[in-house]
Design a protein around this motif. Structure first.
Motif, PDB file in Angstrom:
ATOM      1  N   CYS A 134       6.283  10.727  -4.498  1.00 14.14           N
ATOM      2  CA  CYS A 134       6.963  11.047  -3.247  1.00 14.14           C
ATOM      3  C   CYS A 134       7.192   9.741  -2.505  1.00 14.14           C
ATOM      4  O   CYS A 134       6.293   8.947  -2.354  1.00 14.14           O
ATOM      5  N   ASN A 135       8.386   9.532  -2.054  1.00 12.10           N
ATOM      6  CA  ASN A 135       8.729   8.262  -1.433  1.00 12.10           C
ATOM      7  C   ASN A 135       8.999   8.358   0.053  1.00 12.10           C
ATOM      8  O   ASN A 135       9.060   7.356   0.729  1.00 12.10           O
ATOM      9  N   GLU A 136       9.205   9.568   0.565  1.00 12.82           N
ATOM     10  CA  GLU A 136       9.607   9.652   1.957  1.00 12.82           C
ATOM     11  C   GLU A 136       8.584  10.351   2.844  1.00 12.82           C
ATOM     12  O   GLU A 136       8.923  11.131   3.693  1.00 12.82           O
ATOM     13  N   LEU A 137       7.317  10.029   2.661  1.00 13.94           N
ATOM     14  CA  LEU A 137       6.286  10.602   3.515  1.00 13.94           C
ATOM     15  C   LEU A 137       6.313   9.910   4.875  1.00 13.94           C
ATOM     16  O   LEU A 137       6.361   8.699   4.959  1.00 13.94           O
TER      17      LEU A 137
ATOM     18  N   GLU B  59      -1.381   5.564   5.822  1.00 10.84           N
ATOM     19  CA  GLU B  59      -0.517   4.429   5.438  1.00 10.84           C
ATOM     20  C   GLU B  59      -1.238   3.119   5.602  1.00 10.84           C
ATOM     21  O   GLU B  59      -2.009   2.886   6.415  1.00 10.84           O
TER      22      GLU B  59
ATOM     23  N   TYR C 137      -1.565  10.833  -0.852  1.00 13.98           N
ATOM     24  CA  TYR C 137      -1.486   9.377  -0.808  1.00 13.98           C
ATOM     25  C   TYR C 137      -1.415   8.789  -2.218  1.00 13.98           C
ATOM     26  O   TYR C 137      -0.593   7.908  -2.502  1.00 13.98           O
TER      27      TYR C 137
ATOM     28  N   LYS D   3       1.928   9.308  -3.676  1.00 12.84           N
ATOM     29  CA  LYS D   3       2.889   8.367  -3.105  1.00 12.84           C
ATOM     30  C   LYS D   3       2.763   7.011  -3.787  1.00 12.84           C
ATOM     31  O   LYS D   3       3.770   6.388  -4.139  1.00 12.84           O
TER      32      LYS D   3
ATOM     33  N   MET E 283       8.506  14.814   4.035  1.00 11.48           N
ATOM     34  CA  MET E 283       7.864  14.878   2.747  1.00 11.48           C
ATOM     35  C   MET E 283       8.481  15.966   2.174  1.00 11.48           C
ATOM     36  O   MET E 283       8.841  16.915   2.727  1.00 11.48           O
TER      37      MET E 283
END
Length: 92
Positions: A81-84, A92, A73, A76, A1
């Motif tokens: 943010c795309n790479e958590l 998730e 969350y 996202k 992240m």
């Protein structure tokens, strides 16, 4: 992240209520730290401005922004943010 994203969110919360970032648990309701509805509005306005997103009243009423984990969350979901990773974001 984006570890920096998490740090930015913790910083926004911390400056609103003068809470040290190390004191915040990712999954604890922010209200448990004395953050009231007015504080929460200020936090969410800061997040909206910083990340150029819209936060609906319905999502606030549904407590979708009530913990650090939930805030990350929601960011996202909005493409902030795309790479958590699973470790960084359990939800998730």
């Amino acid at each position: 992240m984006s570890h920096s994203l998490q740090q930015e969110i913790l910083s926004i919360i911390g400056k609103t209520k003068e809470i040290h970032m190390n004191q915040l648990d990712m999954f604890e309701a922010l209200s448990n730290y004395g953050i009231d509805s007015l504080d929460m509005i200020n936090i969410l306005f800061d997040i909206q401005d910083r990340y150029d997103i819209e936060i609906s009243e319905a999502s606030i009423d549904n407590k979708e922004w009530s913990t650090v984990d939930k805030i990350l969350y929601q960011l996202k979901l909005r493409g902030v943010c795309n790479e958590l990773t699973e470790k960084e974001l359990i939800r998730e």
